[in-house]
Design an enzyme around this catalytic site. Sequence first.
Site, mmCIF file in Angstrom:
data_model
loop_
_atom_site.group_PDB
_atom_site.id
_atom_site.type_symbol
_atom_site.label_atom_id
_atom_site.label_comp_id
_atom_site.label_asym_id
_atom_site.label_seq_id
_atom_site.Cartn_x
_atom_site.Cartn_y
_atom_site.Cartn_z
ATOM 1 N N GLU A 115 -38.121 -18.842 123.116
ATOM 2 C CA GLU A 115 -39.326 -18.250 122.791
ATOM 3 C C GLU A 115 -39.843 -19.120 121.386
ATOM 4 O O GLU A 115 -38.816 -19.380 120.457
ATOM 5 C CB GLU A 115 -39.398 -16.795 122.365
ATOM 6 N N LYS A 117 -40.859 -19.106 117.592
ATOM 7 C CA LYS A 117 -40.726 -18.246 116.556
ATOM 8 C C LYS A 117 -41.855 -18.075 115.788
ATOM 9 O O LYS A 117 -42.076 -19.343 114.890
ATOM 10 C CB LYS A 117 -39.351 -18.527 115.661
ATOM 11 N N ASP A 119 -44.758 -17.691 113.045
ATOM 12 C CA ASP A 119 -44.674 -17.299 112.006
ATOM 13 C C ASP A 119 -45.847 -16.231 111.475
ATOM 14 O O ASP A 119 -46.749 -16.557 111.051
ATOM 15 C CB ASP A 119 -44.904 -18.435 111.109
ATOM 16 N N TYR A 227 -42.460 -9.193 121.904
ATOM 17 C CA TYR A 227 -41.204 -10.120 122.395
ATOM 18 C C TYR A 227 -40.014 -9.027 122.525
ATOM 19 O O TYR A 227 -38.755 -9.898 122.843
ATOM 20 C CB TYR A 227 -41.002 -11.307 121.281
ATOM 21 N N LYS A 316 -34.034 -22.877 113.584
ATOM 22 C CA LYS A 316 -35.009 -23.149 112.544
ATOM 23 C C LYS A 316 -35.717 -24.609 112.619
ATOM 24 O O LYS A 316 -34.806 -25.619 112.788
ATOM 25 C CB LYS A 316 -34.233 -22.984 111.000
ATOM 26 N N CYS A 410 -59.945 -53.446 88.536
ATOM 27 C CA CYS A 410 -58.707 -53.504 89.363
ATOM 28 C C CYS A 410 -57.523 -53.300 88.398
ATOM 29 O O CYS A 410 -57.286 -53.879 87.683
ATOM 30 C CB CYS A 410 -58.786 -54.806 89.977
ATOM 31 N N CYS A 413 -55.456 -56.664 88.450
ATOM 32 C CA CYS A 413 -55.980 -58.163 87.825
ATOM 33 C C CYS A 413 -57.425 -57.922 86.952
ATOM 34 O O CYS A 413 -57.921 -58.767 86.422
ATOM 35 C CB CYS A 413 -56.224 -58.854 89.006
ATOM 36 N N CYS A 427 -61.066 -54.161 95.149
ATOM 37 C CA CYS A 427 -60.799 -55.176 93.784
ATOM 38 C C CYS A 427 -61.763 -56.311 94.564
ATOM 39 O O CYS A 427 -61.695 -56.950 95.597
ATOM 40 C CB CYS A 427 -59.370 -55.440 93.759
ATOM 41 N N CYS A 433 -55.878 -62.093 93.279
ATOM 42 C CA CYS A 433 -55.497 -60.809 92.646
ATOM 43 C C CYS A 433 -53.844 -60.738 92.817
ATOM 44 O O CYS A 433 -53.451 -60.909 94.206
ATOM 45 C CB CYS A 433 -56.132 -59.482 93.083
HETATM 46 S S1 IVH Z 1 -36.605 -11.403 118.302
HETATM 47 C C1 IVH Z 1 -33.607 -8.334 117.173
HETATM 48 N N1 IVH Z 1 -38.556 -13.021 118.954
HETATM 49 O O1 IVH Z 1 -38.387 -13.650 113.389
HETATM 50 C C2 IVH Z 1 -34.402 -9.604 117.290
HETATM 51 N N2 IVH Z 1 -38.307 -12.660 116.638
HETATM 52 O O2 IVH Z 1 -35.635 -12.897 111.700
HETATM 53 C C3 IVH Z 1 -35.499 -9.311 116.712
HETATM 54 N N3 IVH Z 1 -39.833 -13.683 115.007
HETATM 55 O O3 IVH Z 1 -38.128 -10.424 112.250
HETATM 56 C C4 IVH Z 1 -36.350 -10.472 116.694
HETATM 57 N N4 IVH Z 1 -41.029 -14.956 116.984
HETATM 58 O O4 IVH Z 1 -40.593 -11.434 112.705
HETATM 59 C C5 IVH Z 1 -37.869 -12.286 117.998
HETATM 60 N N5 IVH Z 1 -39.976 -14.636 119.601
HETATM 61 C C6 IVH Z 1 -39.367 -13.882 118.663
HETATM 62 C C7 IVH Z 1 -40.118 -13.970 117.159
HETATM 63 C C8 IVH Z 1 -39.280 -13.344 116.589
HETATM 64 C C9 IVH Z 1 -40.837 -14.459 115.561
HETATM 65 C C10 IVH Z 1 -39.537 -13.197 113.808
HETATM 66 C C11 IVH Z 1 -39.615 -11.769 113.787
HETATM 67 C C12 IVH Z 1 -38.134 -11.467 113.068
HETATM 68 C C13 IVH Z 1 -37.607 -12.667 112.829
HETATM 69 C C14 IVH Z 1 -36.024 -12.854 112.858
#
Ligand code: IVH
Length: 671
Positions: A115, A117, A119, A227, A316, A410, A413, A427, A433
């Site tokens: 999935e 992650k 933000d 999620y 990450k 310039c 030059c 220039c 130049c």
């Molecule tokens: S699972 C126990 N799935 O990432 C598992 N987290 O440090 C709980 N996050 O606090 C998290 N997308 O805020 C999970 N697809 C995803 C996520 C996700 C973002 C964030 C969430 C969590 C942090 C993990």
Amino acid sequence: MTAPAKIKQEVSSLREEIEYHNRLYHSLDAPRIPDADYDALLLRLQRLEEIYDLATPDSPSNRVGSAPLTQFVQVDHEIAMLSLDKVSDTKELRDFEKRIKKRLGVKKHVTYSCEPKVDGVAVSLLYQDGILLRAATRGDGKTGEDITHNVKTIRCIPLKLKGLKHSTRLEVRGEIFISKSGFERLNERGKREGKKVFVNPRNTAAGAVRQLDPKATAKIPLEMFCYNVGVVDGLKLPTSLAELFAELSAYGLPVNPDRKTVKGIDGCLTYCSSLLSKRNDLIYEIDGAVIKVDDLYAQQALGQNSKSPRWAVAYKFPAEESSSRVLEVEFQVGRTGTITPVARLDPVFVGGVTVSNTTLHNMDEIKRLGLRIGDSVIVRRAGDVIPKIVYVLNSEENNNHNEIIPPSHCPACDSPVEKDGDVLLRCSAGITCPAQKKESLKHFASRAAMDIVGLGSKLIEKLVDVALLDSVADIYELKIEKLAVLDRLGPKSSQKLIQAIEKSKTTTLPRFIFALGIREVGEATALALVKYFGDIESIANASTEELEKVEDIGPIVAQHVSAFFSNKHNLSLIQKIRNSGVQWPHFDTKSTRKPLNGKTFVLSGTLETMPRNEAKAILLSLGAKVISSVSKKTDILVAGPGAGSKLSIAKELGINIYDEREFLSFLDDLR
Ligand code: IVH
């Protein structure tokens, strides 16, 4: 007041209509009514509910926002909200899998849910009998804050779940975020209304869910992806995450469409690579991928450490934004005389590389940013795009910072600076130049042009300064004895340089045309010209009309090419270079050979000698397929500095990897 049947009917149809728009709001292409019309529907509903006492906890009128709170109420999570362990390379990801297999005692492939992650901010939603009872922040994982009043204003979060039975409790967890476009709209509106600009979507989302006044939250375009689940009472869960996502979606909860179920760690790596290459095109910001064991029984068996589950890990990606300070702004003179402002930065690690300079393009960009020397700024490097300053952090309190003034002369030059169009500076001196001269020489000797190994920027500058080089033709007049005047260059290095110059004399016509540095003629255009005309004489004698017949050459480029070859000075320069022995094999224009047919390439990282779209155009013209993510089907990854995860994934998958030099000589062999 008891409501007449007509009013009850209106309330019910208003609710339906509003929920209908809520659903539309979240499918990007769907038509929506203007926000003002939506708000009017909500207000009408709210009024009727108030007057006739018809309010219910699942009515969409809750989206307007209730009265402000004076303080937050604490919420103890019945089941702790954990965080994730992080991995940042493929080895660590493989170690994660090893640990899992060992604990589970399995040898065959494990199935994973991959999935994005997202933000944003983690939240918990508790539904009792299918009705949203309480929403809470994660807090420290054990105790969070009650943010129900705010969460009810988020349109994509159902106030009532579809088809959930009575006597059930279901806690759903997920991420609240703001989409990239929602964030842009928010800031555009803010600018129009003279309000402060938000720095990034994540901080804005975090601030918005923790407002005491829900009416303020309602103005922020928050969204959510679910999620995970927490407390589950009175209902039976499926046995895999894939099925769980389907079930959550059937309840009406938003789940991320960019997730995928894959087999084995190789599947995860391919997913990560593809997610990384899609990163810019995703409608929300991510900071990595989350890899989870798909089987919910296996998850249970694996359990957790003190803070994080053993069945999941966050891969990450490099941060795309970081803060720095503008130390100085310099004006650089390019090969064709354009003068570009460049910011010197306190070095900052962003998007996987250290950035210490960034172009500011032109004075308009400086004005737009409101930038001054000394300012703290946010630097963004997304994907392989060149880094840029996106935001000035302290524009209000920087009264003593220096304004950036465009040069009238310039910097190299001292000739007067001319305006080229509305925003560009140029220039006026032309090739006399020294800066333009040096840049032309650097371009001529560069890797993708004549590839004179050892004749780099510093040496060229020295050679121009001591008058050993004036034009590119002088390169071929250099002798060991002449080079002896340079104190830093020993006899061995001089010898090597002379050899490299000799070697560069055997080149290809596309390289030579590119090396000439004709305005707007990059590598792909040079190749297209040679493919069409076959030899340099025909290119030089072509009229602008003929030039425009070449694929991708428009009137402006045709004009530049024609002007270049009409210039007597340029023609004698070319003659002089050819007289010193520079030559290329005959180019067969008849050949429609596509030597890279059926081959798949991925380009990653920064290519120093050419923009990546050039490299892509060349590969395409040779019949190759160029895609953005590495998988087992990739034949060759061309990796420049900053290639990052794609490079490590390609290594893992055993794919052929070329650095830039290898790539260029590979191309030479083909054309
Ligand atoms: S699972 C126990 N799935 O990432 C598992 N987290 O440090 C709980 N996050 O606090 C998290 N997308 O805020 C999970 N697809 C995803 C996520 C996700 C973002 C964030 C969430 C969590 C942090 C993990």
